[in-house]
Motif scaffolding. Sequence first.
Motif, PDB file in Angstrom:
ATOM      1  N   LYS A 112     -20.579  22.794 -10.786  1.00 46.73           N
ATOM      2  CA  LYS A 112     -20.672  21.223 -10.519  1.00 46.73           C
ATOM      3  C   LYS A 112     -21.985  20.568  -9.595  1.00 46.73           C
ATOM      4  O   LYS A 112     -22.106  20.180  -9.785  1.00 46.73           O
ATOM      5  N   PHE A 113     -21.802  21.437  -8.898  1.00 52.04           N
ATOM      6  CA  PHE A 113     -23.381  21.021  -7.384  1.00 52.04           C
ATOM      7  C   PHE A 113     -24.051  21.380  -7.771  1.00 52.04           C
ATOM      8  O   PHE A 113     -23.871  23.059  -7.383  1.00 52.04           O
ATOM      9  N   LYS A 114     -25.026  21.005  -6.935  1.00 49.79           N
ATOM     10  CA  LYS A 114     -26.798  20.735  -6.355  1.00 49.79           C
ATOM     11  C   LYS A 114     -26.646  22.272  -5.551  1.00 49.79           C
ATOM     12  O   LYS A 114     -26.833  20.809  -4.648  1.00 49.79           O
ATOM     13  N   TYR A 115     -26.951  23.029  -4.789  1.00 48.40           N
ATOM     14  CA  TYR A 115     -27.065  22.678  -3.344  1.00 48.40           C
ATOM     15  C   TYR A 115     -28.710  22.666  -3.344  1.00 48.40           C
ATOM     16  O   TYR A 115     -29.406  23.806  -3.983  1.00 48.40           O
ATOM     17  N   ILE A 116     -28.866  21.747  -2.809  1.00 42.41           N
ATOM     18  CA  ILE A 116     -31.014  20.971  -2.111  1.00 42.41           C
ATOM     19  C   ILE A 116     -31.448  21.886  -1.247  1.00 42.41           C
ATOM     20  O   ILE A 116     -32.576  22.396  -0.973  1.00 42.41           O
ATOM     21  N   ARG A 117     -30.600  22.177  -0.679  1.00 44.84           N
ATOM     22  CA  ARG A 117     -31.085  22.581   1.018  1.00 44.84           C
ATOM     23  C   ARG A 117     -30.027  23.721   1.773  1.00 44.84           C
ATOM     24  O   ARG A 117     -29.032  22.649   1.663  1.00 44.84           O
TER      25      ARG A 117
END
Length: 184
Positions: A112-117
């Motif tokens: 559901k969520f994007k780990y961008i860092r």
Amino acid sequence: MKRRSFALMMIAAPLAAHAQPAAPQSADWQTIVGRDLRFRLEMPAPATETKAAEKEKGHTSERIAWASKRDGEMFDFDYVDYQPGWFSERDSKQMARDLGRGEAEKAFPRAKFKYIRDEPVTLQGWDGYALDIEDAQGALVQMRTYIVKDRLFRLLVTAKNNEPSKAAAQRFLDSLRLAETRPS
């Protein structure tokens, strides 16, 4: 850890609801300085200080935290001292990663969520970990964890998907300054 887990769970559910136009940013910022003068940072005013008497394994003191809100976004900072050697006798890079990620994968499932860092960082030579997570609408939860000798510092901030909100979050994250630089 209980406080941090609770904060992550509170953020995870309504994160998507934060992606709405920002209200004008009129709040002033204040500088927080540790009583022992080992750190300083900036937070939106007013910041409220709390102390958590609960102690986890290895703690030698209570957790001291500051929290504030700005346009509905959360700004949290806390630190706690650990027993001498708790971090300094271990791999602080690995410990920063473990503590920096904590319960995040449970609260923010990758489906559901994007780990961008999601990477190791340093602050004035001290080991840390950065974790930035984005929802489908572009709202962010940003966390930083730093280990300085046997003290753990943590920052958590939320940001809406607009430049003023993201700039305020970045200002908060970038404002932490330590009294000590790690010897080379």
